[in-house]
Design an enzyme around this catalytic site. Structure first.
Site, PDB file in Angstrom:
ATOM      1  N   SER C  69       0.862  -1.186   0.000  1.00 33.99           N
ATOM      2  CA  SER C  69       0.000   0.000   0.000  1.00 33.99           C
ATOM      3  C   SER C  69       0.891   1.226   0.000  1.00 33.99           C
ATOM      4  CB  SER C  69      -0.868   0.037   1.268  1.00 33.99           C
ATOM      5  OG  SER C  69      -1.690  -1.079   1.384  1.00 33.99           O
ATOM      6  N   GLU C  70       1.512   1.512  -1.133  1.00 37.05           N
ATOM      7  CA  GLU C  70       2.494   2.596  -1.159  1.00 37.05           C
ATOM      8  C   GLU C  70       1.883   3.934  -0.760  1.00 37.05           C
ATOM      9  OE1 GLU C  70       2.243   0.362  -3.579  1.00 37.05           O
ATOM     10  OE2 GLU C  70       4.208  -0.609  -3.735  1.00 37.05           O
ATOM     11  N   ASP C  95       9.560   2.997 -10.074  1.00 36.38           N
ATOM     12  CA  ASP C  95       8.384   2.972 -10.942  1.00 36.38           C
ATOM     13  C   ASP C  95       7.079   2.941 -10.135  1.00 36.38           C
ATOM     14  OD1 ASP C  95       9.958   1.632 -13.646  1.00 36.38           O
ATOM     15  OD2 ASP C  95      10.755   1.221 -11.667  1.00 36.38           O
ATOM     16  N   HIS C 139       9.670  -1.626 -14.205  1.00 33.64           N
ATOM     17  CA  HIS C 139      10.628  -1.934 -13.134  1.00 33.64           C
ATOM     18  C   HIS C 139      12.030  -1.445 -13.477  1.00 33.64           C
ATOM     19  CE1 HIS C 139       7.387  -4.746 -12.182  1.00 33.64           C
ATOM     20  NE2 HIS C 139       7.890  -4.882 -10.977  1.00 33.64           N
TER      21      HIS C 139
END
Lengths: 375, 325, 337
Positions: C69-70, C95, C139
């Site tokens: 949960s950035e 990213d 990525h």
């Protein structure tokens, strides 16, 4: 090795040097050279230095041209009389690399520094040389480290053990200087002598290190065989507070480069690497505070806070004092009027770092001083 | 302690704050019409019992995070009304020196982490403030006020999960005024809001935001739970929004009748006066005196804000960093 | 001087700072790993092993494995920073910041300014960046120009183990939000790193090499390629200066301009896409302030304006390399003799 063919090779200064750039030849092919003559300039990542020849004869062949980089030990030139045919010179050059390789990898064999427990201090010590002769302990100046003796240690170690000591809060030594007083540094040196099992040593100190050596001679005279004092602190009033304050304040490349350039008669001798190394040292936690404490005890407002002239007059040990005429930190005029029993040498084209700027000359002075003191 | 058990001083304080918010917002609305306020504002009038009912349970070291409709939260958490008014006027004496405006009023020293221009901006910040208390071993709590619009933001869902798995001392105070901007929440919010908490195993309560005492008591329980280290609570507070979404919003998506009924039937100030009067806790005259004092304070705040200097031009480039480079 | 890897240098920096300051915490996805599972705890120590051992030393309250949960945990780091902690949040790949831009750009970066100078936000966000691992478009990016663009953020790109440790310590001690970007292909590179703690000031370029002919300015992994290029060029008699600005914000414009003026020929190497990238930015600074000293047009060696491809041959063509850098330097040398 063929006595008729003598190699001139890339020198090794200090532990980390792996290659050098031959920045200039000071002699030409076909000229005669003598031992001790300045024959070439070699630039390392740390500093540029003039190299004196260790052989004499006809410079027959230059192998590495100006501007080229060569590894330590590489053949740079060949000295041989005209009686030796060209074909033999060619064969010598061709075979040299192979022979050098067969001699083993010197870089791996080079001694590495160790940390000794000296009273409350953990001091970084690099020891080179052996034998029964009285050992030498080399003590750098304020903000310096063992690298000060890049051109000195190996030269002196031909005859005796030579220990390069990093003072507390300098080089590889821990920042253990609660008071920063001179006595504390002198006690650290005596503790290091104990830890190294040295009963009596020749002490050679530069700048603050000179004051430390002199202080040891005053407090523990039986431990000191002789004193070599290079641009020492403590023997006169004047000192460059600009240098000390600038050194303490500089935390970036540009101001540090400007400050360090004041150490040298020729600032071009100094490399970017030297600036970077000092910055790396000063960034370590605890170091700025320790240096500040030492500096406060050393000088303020352009005047030295320590006066060791009485101690110098009282010392029984032989003393050599060396000053660069162009010293901008501690003026060479302080060499005037020292007691008559002190041998004073002045180096014309050097600043505050004569042992780096005129390494060969200072090494000769020190070697003669040590030999005299041994007798 | 329930709201009805509050001391006379505390009740007067609660009423004073609610009244201050109402007068402040009505006055900002009037001043907006004069054209002298440079930016936009989102007014909190009607919702006073929510901010004050919750914040009466907090102390200064507790933190709150707020929304674009933040004036009420700021006042309830103790921000200086003069500084707030000057900020809205874009003046150097503003609480953020004229750099934030209505949507960024903050006073960290009072535990007010900022109004917030981003719907859903607050919940992660409140989790952070709660994490600070948890790591440092303090019993402080954090409250995030958000609207029914923010309940549909990913940050709210993520933060509720984070708070529940970490047992953070957070209260999610969802002020449901029935509208996300100009769209009815019934049109965009699926299911019941409290069930989103229930799904996470989080404590929850649904309260009438017009009743100071109902909000106070529900918040008291949530704050106590958080201080005990038992984790977060979601409060679904139903509350009326008297003005449109922003000052100047024609508010034409609600009928005139609906708006009139809202102001008549759902006014937290008259509700409060009735409840304390019936219980004989405060006299009408006490409350009237507060009204007069509040009016004087707001008049003074506007007068001072109008007279205050603009920020100096060189402040344009300051306060970006603590130290740069 | 002890030799250590880039990864170990970062790990030491975190150990030092967590040891000296109890308000320093780390949080992120699998920064310990194994939480709630039946097997080993501290199983990963971060997706790249940088935070290994911190859990054992400092415990789960200060070493916090997060949900994926950035938005929540990066925003929580910002909220914690402004209320008294010094959080170091780890995002596996830069990213992924696409899902938490708001917490960085609109919250952490802006607090101080929009609150009139009253907020202090000592927030560090570590993330890996860079192409070359066959990880394709989501990525592998080098997004530092985007962060550099945002006032209120500081942006750090270490290129060596020594710099990695000293810059991370500075980032943690710094009172502003810092984006700290680690090229994942540098983790196993080795260099001299002191055992003690030290901080490298931001906005101080490292001049790795001084040469008279041309100046190469490069960031992160590209510094190594620039060094390789100088070796190729030295054999041709072209002697280059190499400048690693180390931080893109603040940017050491003084050193960039001085070295550009010294040589009059400049090549800027940037792993990022070219539009609005660091190469473009630095070009404009030099063109505006050192135009008179230039002997040739400024050359940029960058990725193309494309996403990062997957196929090895395409990815190799995407990244700048020593050959392209050397070729650019030769062009500047040939422009005007």
């Amino acid at each position: 090795m063929d006595a008729q063919l003598q190699p001139i090779t890339m020198p090794k200064w200090g532990m980390t040097m792996t290659e050098g750039r031959l920045s200039a030849w000071l002699v030409k092919e076909g000229e005669r050279i003598a031992t001790g003559q300045e024959i070439m300039e070699v630039e390392t990542e740390k500093i540029t230095n003039v190299v004196e020849g260790h052989v004499s004869g006809l410079l027959r062949r230059i192998v590495v041209e100006e501007g080229a980089t060569a590894p330590v030990g590489a053949l740079l030139a060949v000295v041989a009389e005209t009686s030796v045919p060209d074909s033999e010179v060619d064969a010598f050059v061709a075979g040299y690399a192979e022979r050098a390789g067969a001699a083993g990898d010197d870089a791996d064999a080079y001694p590495t520094p160790r940390v000794v427990e000296a009273g409350p201090h953990q001091l970084n010590v690099l020891s080179i040389g052996d034998g029964d002769a009285t050992p030498v302990v080399l003590i750098h100046g304020f903000g310096g480290d063992g690298g000060t003796w890049l051109f000195t240690q190996d030269a002196l170690a031909k005859d005796r053990p030579v220990h390069v000591l990093d003072l507390p809060a300098h080089g590889g030594s821990a920042p253990t200087v609660p008071s920063g007083k001179l006595d504390e540094l002198a006690e650290a040196v005596v503790a290091a002598l104990d830890a190294l099992g040295i009963a009596r040593a020749h002490l050679v100190g530069h700048s603050l290190g000179g004051a430390v050596a002199l202080s040891v001679a005053a407090s523990a005279p039986d431990r000191v065989a002789s004193l070599g004092l290079l641009a020492p602190a403590g023997l006169g009033g004047e000192i460059s507070s600009d240098y000390i304050d600038g050194f303490l304040a500089a935390d970036r490349r540009k101001p540090m480069k400007e400050v360090l350039s004041r150490l040298f008669a020729d600032p071009d001798a100094m490399s970017a690497e030297m600036v970077e190394n000092v910055l790396r040292f000063k960034r370590l936690d605890g170091v700025p505070e320790a240096l500040g404490a030492i500096a406060r005890n050393l000088a303020s407002g352009g005047r030295q806070a320590i006066d060791l002239r009485d101690a110098l007059a009282a010392t029984q040990a032989p003393v050599l004092a060396v000053w660069g005429e162009k010293d901008r930190v501690i003026p060479a005029a302080q060499a005037d009027g020292l007691p008559a029993n002190i041998k004073v040498e002045r180096v014309a084209d050097a600043g505050h770092m004569p042992m780096m700027e005129a390494a060969a000359a200072v090494n000769r002075m020190l070697a003669a001083h040590l030999a005299g003191a041994d007798r | 302690m329930t709201g009805m058990q509050l001391s006379r001083e505390k009740l007067l304080e609660a009423y004073r704050m609610m009244r201050t918010i109402r007068v402040f917002e009505d006055r900002v609305s009037a001043e907006m019409a004069s054209g002298d306020i440079p930016g936009n504002t989102h007014l909190y009038a009607g919702q006073e019992a929510s901010a004050v009912g919750v914040c009466m349970n907090l102390v200064q070291s507790d933190n709150i995070a707020s929304t674009h409709r933040g004036h009420g939260h700021c006042i309830a958490k103790g921000c200086d009304v003069h500084g707030m008014m000057a900020e809205i006027f874009g003046k150097d004496t503003g609480i953020c020196r004229g750099k934030g405006g209505s949507m960024h009023i903050a006073d960290l020293s009072k535990g007010m982490l900022g109004a917030n221009g981003i719907v859903g901006g607050g919940p992660p910040l409140a989790c952070g403030a709660a994490m600070t208390a948890q790591v440092l071993g303090r019993d402080d709590v954090a409250v995030v006020f958000s609207g029914d619009g923010a309940i549909n933001q990913g940050t709210t869902a993520e933060s509720m999960n984070l708070a529940q798995v970490w047992k953070l001392p957070v209260i999610f105070a969802v002020e449901d005024n029935g509208f996300g901007e100009a769209t009815a929440s019934s049109f965009v919010v699926a299911g019941e809001i409290v069930k989103r908490a229930d799904a996470l195993g989080m404590a929850f309560a649904k309260v009438d935001g017009v009743d100071f005492f109902a909000v106070h008591d529900a918040a008291a329980e949530a704050v106590a739970r958080a201080r005990r280290g038992e984790g977060p609570t979601l409060l679904h507070i139903e509350t009326p929004r008297y003005y449109g979404h922003f000052s100047g919003d024609p508010d034409n998506y609600r009928t005139a009748e609906e708006k009139a009924a809202m102001r008549r039937d759902r006014d937290c100030l008259t509700t409060f006066r009735r409840r304390v009067g019936e219980a004989k806790l405060l006299a009408e005259s006490d409350l009237d005196a507060v009204d007069a004092e509040v009016q004087a304070v707001i008049d003074s705040a506007v007068k001072a804000a109008r007279a205050a200097p603009q920020p100096p031009l060189d402040s344009l480039t300051t306060d970006v960093y603590v130290r740069y480079p | 001087m002890p030799q250590k890897s880039f990864r170990q240098a970062l790990n030491e920096a975190l150990h030092h700072e967590m040891g000296r300051d109890p308000t320093v915490i780390v949080l992120g996805e699998d920064i310990a790993g194994g939480a709630g599972a039946s097997g080993q705890q501290d199983a990963w120590g971060g997706a790249f092993g940088v935070t290994k051992g911190l859990l054992g030393a400092f415990g789960p309250l200060r070493v916090r494995d997060t949900p994926i949960s950035e938005s929540a945990f990066v925003g929580a780091a910002a909220g914690a920073a402004v209320t008294g902690l010094r959080p170091v949040a780890e995002i596996m790949f830069v990213d992924f910041l696409g899902v938490c831009f708001d917490q960085i750009f609109n919250q952490a970066a802006k607090f101080r300014y929009m609150f009139g100078g009253k907020a202090v936000t000592p927030f560090v966000l570590r993330a890996t960046y860079g192409a070359g691992t066959r990880s394709a478009s989501q990525h592998s990016q080098a997004l530092y120009p985007i962060f550099t663009h945002v006032p209120g953020l500081k942006v750090v790109i270490p290129s060596s183990p020594y710099d990695a440790k000293g810059l991370l310590i500075q980032a943690i001690r710094d009172n502003d939000p810092v984006i700290f970007l680690e090229n994942k292909l540098l983790y196993d590179t080795v260099g001299e790193v002191p055992d003690g703690a030290y901080a490298i000031p931001f906005g101080e370029a490292n001049v790795l090499r001084e040469g008279g002919d041309a100046t190469i300015i490069a960031f992160g992994r590209m510094v190594h390629f620039a060094q390789e290029a100088t070796a190729i060029l030295a054999a041709e008699g072209i002697d280059c200066t190499v400048v690693d600005p180390r931080t893109t914000s603040p940017l050491d414009e003084d050193t960039i301009l001085e070295t550009a003026e010294e040589t009059g020929r400049v090549v800027i190497v940037d792993e990022a896409n070219p539009r609005c990238g660091m190469a473009a930015d630095i070009s404009s600074i030099i063109a505006e302030n050192a135009f008179g000293a230039l002997k040739a047009p400024i050359m940029k060696v960058t990725a193309p304006h494309t996403p990062v491809p997957y196929a090895p041959n395409l990815e190799a063509a995407y990244l700048p390399d020593a050959k392209r850098i050397a070729e650019a330097v030769r062009k500047t040398m040939a422009y005007r003799k």
